[in-house]
Write an enzyme that holds these catalytic residues in place. Structure first.
Site, PDB file in Angstrom:
ATOM      1  N   ASP A   1       0.850  -2.733   6.265  1.00 23.94           N
ATOM      2  CA  ASP A   1      -0.153  -2.352   5.259  1.00 23.94           C
ATOM      3  C   ASP A   1       0.286  -1.095   4.507  1.00 23.94           C
ATOM      4  O   ASP A   1       1.023  -0.269   5.035  1.00 23.94           O
ATOM      5  CB  ASP A   1      -1.497  -2.112   5.973  1.00 23.94           C
ATOM      6  CG  ASP A   1      -2.675  -2.187   5.021  1.00 23.94           C
ATOM      7  OD1 ASP A   1      -2.489  -2.580   3.847  1.00 23.94           O
ATOM      8  OD2 ASP A   1      -3.795  -1.850   5.444  1.00 23.94           O
TER       9      ASP A   1
ATOM     10  N   ARG B   1       1.515  -2.603  -8.162  1.00 24.92           N
ATOM     11  CA  ARG B   1       1.428  -2.919  -6.731  1.00 24.92           C
ATOM     12  C   ARG B   1       2.588  -3.796  -6.255  1.00 24.92           C
ATOM     13  O   ARG B   1       3.077  -3.639  -5.135  1.00 24.92           O
ATOM     14  CB  ARG B   1       0.102  -3.637  -6.445  1.00 24.92           C
ATOM     15  CG  ARG B   1      -1.136  -2.774  -6.652  1.00 24.92           C
ATOM     16  CD  ARG B   1      -2.404  -3.589  -6.415  1.00 24.92           C
ATOM     17  NE  ARG B   1      -2.401  -4.182  -5.091  1.00 24.92           N
ATOM     18  CZ  ARG B   1      -2.749  -3.538  -3.968  1.00 24.92           C
ATOM     19  NH1 ARG B   1      -3.165  -2.293  -4.026  1.00 24.92           N
ATOM     20  NH2 ARG B   1      -2.698  -4.141  -2.816  1.00 24.92           N
TER      21      ARG B   1
ATOM     22  N   GLU C   1      -7.788 -13.791   3.856  1.00 22.31           N
ATOM     23  CA  GLU C   1      -8.647 -12.974   2.979  1.00 22.31           C
ATOM     24  C   GLU C   1      -7.896 -12.493   1.728  1.00 22.31           C
ATOM     25  O   GLU C   1      -8.512 -12.152   0.720  1.00 22.31           O
ATOM     26  CB  GLU C   1      -9.182 -11.751   3.740  1.00 22.31           C
ATOM     27  CG  GLU C   1     -10.257 -12.073   4.760  1.00 22.31           C
ATOM     28  CD  GLU C   1      -9.742 -12.868   5.955  1.00 22.31           C
ATOM     29  OE1 GLU C   1      -8.580 -12.671   6.360  1.00 22.31           O
ATOM     30  OE2 GLU C   1     -10.507 -13.709   6.480  1.00 22.31           O
ATOM     31  N   ASN C   2      -6.566 -12.477   1.791  1.00 23.39           N
ATOM     32  CA  ASN C   2      -5.797 -12.017   0.633  1.00 23.39           C
ATOM     33  C   ASN C   2      -5.904 -12.959  -0.563  1.00 23.39           C
ATOM     34  O   ASN C   2      -5.528 -12.603  -1.687  1.00 23.39           O
ATOM     35  CB  ASN C   2      -4.315 -11.788   1.002  1.00 23.39           C
ATOM     36  CG  ASN C   2      -4.081 -10.583   1.888  1.00 23.39           C
ATOM     37  OD1 ASN C   2      -3.172 -10.566   2.710  1.00 23.39           O
ATOM     38  ND2 ASN C   2      -4.902  -9.538   1.736  1.00 23.39           N
TER      39      ASN C   2
ATOM     40  N   ARG D   1      -7.474 -11.621  -3.817  1.00 22.80           N
ATOM     41  CA  ARG D   1      -6.778 -10.693  -4.726  1.00 22.80           C
ATOM     42  C   ARG D   1      -6.508 -11.370  -6.088  1.00 22.80           C
ATOM     43  O   ARG D   1      -6.591 -12.599  -6.206  1.00 22.80           O
ATOM     44  CB  ARG D   1      -5.464 -10.250  -4.087  1.00 22.80           C
ATOM     45  CG  ARG D   1      -5.716  -9.420  -2.842  1.00 22.80           C
ATOM     46  CD  ARG D   1      -4.455  -8.733  -2.362  1.00 22.80           C
ATOM     47  NE  ARG D   1      -4.749  -7.981  -1.153  1.00 22.80           N
ATOM     48  CZ  ARG D   1      -3.989  -7.038  -0.652  1.00 22.80           C
ATOM     49  NH1 ARG D   1      -2.856  -6.717  -1.253  1.00 22.80           N
ATOM     50  NH2 ARG D   1      -4.333  -6.400   0.440  1.00 22.80           N
TER      51      ARG D   1
ATOM     52  N   ARG E   1      -0.235  -0.977  13.319  1.00 22.10           N
ATOM     53  CA  ARG E   1      -0.717  -1.077  11.937  1.00 22.10           C
ATOM     54  C   ARG E   1      -0.325   0.171  11.183  1.00 22.10           C
ATOM     55  O   ARG E   1      -0.561   1.296  11.632  1.00 22.10           O
ATOM     56  CB  ARG E   1      -2.230  -1.256  11.868  1.00 22.10           C
ATOM     57  CG  ARG E   1      -2.683  -1.457  10.414  1.00 22.10           C
ATOM     58  CD  ARG E   1      -4.111  -1.898  10.259  1.00 22.10           C
ATOM     59  NE  ARG E   1      -4.373  -2.241   8.860  1.00 22.10           N
ATOM     60  CZ  ARG E   1      -5.233  -3.138   8.428  1.00 22.10           C
ATOM     61  NH1 ARG E   1      -5.962  -3.804   9.292  1.00 22.10           N
ATOM     62  NH2 ARG E   1      -5.392  -3.377   7.131  1.00 22.10           N
TER      63      ARG E   1
ATOM     64  N   ARG F   1      -8.125  -1.129  11.743  1.00 25.10           N
ATOM     65  CA  ARG F   1      -8.869  -2.377  11.957  1.00 25.10           C
ATOM     66  C   ARG F   1      -7.873  -3.513  12.124  1.00 25.10           C
ATOM     67  O   ARG F   1      -6.693  -3.390  11.812  1.00 25.10           O
ATOM     68  CB  ARG F   1      -9.832  -2.651  10.793  1.00 25.10           C
ATOM     69  CG  ARG F   1      -9.172  -2.685   9.434  1.00 25.10           C
ATOM     70  CD  ARG F   1     -10.179  -2.999   8.315  1.00 25.10           C
ATOM     71  NE  ARG F   1      -9.598  -2.682   7.017  1.00 25.10           N
ATOM     72  CZ  ARG F   1      -9.814  -1.550   6.351  1.00 25.10           C
ATOM     73  NH1 ARG F   1     -10.604  -0.619   6.844  1.00 25.10           N
ATOM     74  NH2 ARG F   1      -9.229  -1.330   5.181  1.00 25.10           N
TER      75      ARG F   1
HETATM   76  C1  IPE Z   1      -4.042  -6.973   6.188  1.00 25.34           C
HETATM   77  O1  IPE Z   1      -3.979  -6.038   5.170  1.00 25.34           O
HETATM   78  C2  IPE Z   1      -3.274  -8.206   5.807  1.00 25.34           C
HETATM   79  C3  IPE Z   1      -1.824  -8.061   5.751  1.00 25.34           C
HETATM   80  C4  IPE Z   1      -1.127  -6.989   6.064  1.00 25.34           C
HETATM   81  C5  IPE Z   1      -1.104  -9.230   5.324  1.00 25.34           C
HETATM   82  P1  IPE Z   1      -5.133  -5.926   4.069  1.00 25.34           P
HETATM   83  O2  IPE Z   1      -4.785  -4.752   3.237  1.00 25.34           O
HETATM   84  O3  IPE Z   1      -5.296  -7.214   3.367  1.00 25.34           O
HETATM   85  O4  IPE Z   1      -6.417  -5.668   4.964  1.00 25.34           O
HETATM   86  P2  IPE Z   1      -7.764  -4.880   4.654  1.00 25.34           P
HETATM   87  O5  IPE Z   1      -8.263  -5.395   3.345  1.00 25.34           O
HETATM   88  O6  IPE Z   1      -7.424  -3.440   4.608  1.00 25.34           O
HETATM   89  O7  IPE Z   1      -8.625  -5.230   5.807  1.00 25.34           O
HETATM   90  C1  IPE Z   2       0.009  -4.842   2.537  1.00 28.50           C
HETATM   91  O1  IPE Z   2      -0.147  -3.924   1.533  1.00 28.50           O
HETATM   92  C2  IPE Z   2       0.482  -6.187   2.030  1.00 28.50           C
HETATM   93  C3  IPE Z   2      -0.557  -7.216   2.017  1.00 28.50           C
HETATM   94  C4  IPE Z   2      -1.755  -7.094   2.472  1.00 28.50           C
HETATM   95  C5  IPE Z   2      -0.193  -8.497   1.450  1.00 28.50           C
HETATM   96  P1  IPE Z   2      -1.449  -3.850   0.638  1.00 28.50           P
HETATM   97  O2  IPE Z   2      -1.218  -4.669  -0.577  1.00 28.50           O
HETATM   98  O3  IPE Z   2      -2.669  -4.177   1.395  1.00 28.50           O
HETATM   99  O4  IPE Z   2      -1.445  -2.298   0.252  1.00 28.50           O
HETATM  100  P2  IPE Z   2      -2.687  -1.327   0.163  1.00 28.50           P
HETATM  101  O5  IPE Z   2      -3.444  -1.454   1.447  1.00 28.50           O
HETATM  102  O6  IPE Z   2      -3.497  -1.754  -1.017  1.00 28.50           O
HETATM  103  O7  IPE Z   2      -2.076   0.035  -0.006  1.00 28.50           O
HETATM  104 MG    MG Z   3      -3.964  -3.130   2.493  1.00 25.72          MG
END
Ligand code: IPE
Ligand code: IPE
Ligand code: MG
Length: 242
Positions: free
Chosen positions: A20, A33, A67-68, A71, A184, A190
């Site tokens: 993350d 991003r 959940e992604n 996006r 993490r 979480r």
């Molecule tokens: C968790 O990260 C999913 C992955 C690393 C693939 P997210 O950034 O999507 O999780 P939340 O939204 O902080 O819970």
């Molecule tokens: C983790 O980085 C990758 C995925 C969840 C796919 P994020 O895209 O969640 O990065 P932040 O949490 O917004 O910084």
């Molecule tokens: Mg994230």
């Protein structure tokens, strides 16, 4: 790394990482991003290469959650593209290094070319034994449990008498060792629907380091802390073994 971890006591057999912080890493550099996700793939490459050197045998990486899908479309497309590019470009070298690759998660919503690539990487590497790399893609812990239950029901299993080990054989992680350690990055504390079943007795390690900045030394630090923990599994402390 100066130590030979293969012989260390209490070494985690299976490490899972919630990668993350890519977006925040890019934002801090005033970049889109996707730039963070690209850098994140480089981190994956380095960590996978070096993890074997420090004695890790099984690594599961969370790369796209169920959940992604919420996006923006362009970011989802970029994440899918990056997975494809990573697998396509690294398949040969992973295979040469005796790495077995599994893609955990639902196949629903994946296009035929990606399904074909997943099939290819899993089949090509299925005989490899030195290192197990599992990429959780289009993965959600609840979804996995539901899919496992559906498979078990279809196979005629009797849930009234089924043991948790029996049920585990229907999960995407069937054949993999227990998850010992979940790491993490990025300061979030979480589980975000990751390995809900498998992490039942895992140790958790949270670090503020953003995934694109994560190095093998950060992984070693997590492992060192893991080794110092007292895992009781509901029992009392075990006396030190000589
Ligand atoms: C968790 O990260 C999913 C992955 C690393 C693939 P997210 O950034 O999507 O999780 P939340 O939204 O902080 O819970
Ligand atoms: C983790 O980085 C990758 C995925 C969840 C796919 P994020 O895209 O969640 O990065 P932040 O949490 O917004 O910084
Ligand atoms: Mg994230």
């Amino acid at each position: 790394m100066s130590f030979q971890t293969t012989y260390l006591r209490d070494f985690p057999e299976h490490i899972a990482i919630i990668m993350d912080g890519n977006g925040r890493w890019a934002k801090a550099r005033h970049r889109p991003r996707v730039f963070g996700h690209q850098k994140g793939v480089e981190t994956v490459r380095h960590v996978v290469e070096q993890a074997a050197e420090i004695g890790v045998r099984c690594l599961t990486l969370y790369s796209f959650s169920t959940e992604n899908w919420s996006r923006p479309k362009a970011e989802i497309a970029a994440l899918f593209n990056l997975l494809k590019k990573y697998v396509e470009s690294d398949l040969e070298s992973l295979h040469a290094r005796d790495v077995r690759v599994r893609i955990l998660g639902s196949r629903v919503g994946l296009k035929p070319d990606l399904l074909e690539l997943i099939e290819r990487v899993e089949t090509t590497t299925q005989g490899n034994t030195k290192f197990s790399l599992n990429i959780a893609f289009n993965y959600g812990g609840r979804d996995e449990i539901l899919r496992a239950a559906a498979k078990a029901a279809k196979a005629g299993e009797d849930f009234a008498t089924m043991s948790d080990a029996d049920f585990g054989r229907y999960l995407d992680t069937a054949d993999l060792p227990e998850v010992d350690l979940v790491v993490r990055t990025s300061g979030e504390c979480r589980i975000s629907n990751f390995l809900l079943w498998q992490a039942a007795y895992a140790e958790f390690y949270f670090t503020d380091v953003l995934w694109p900045d994560f190095t093998i030394d950060d992984l070693s630090a997590a492992i060192e802390e893991f080794r110092a923990r007292d895992r009781r599994f509901g029992n009392l402390s075990t006396p030190e073994v000589a």
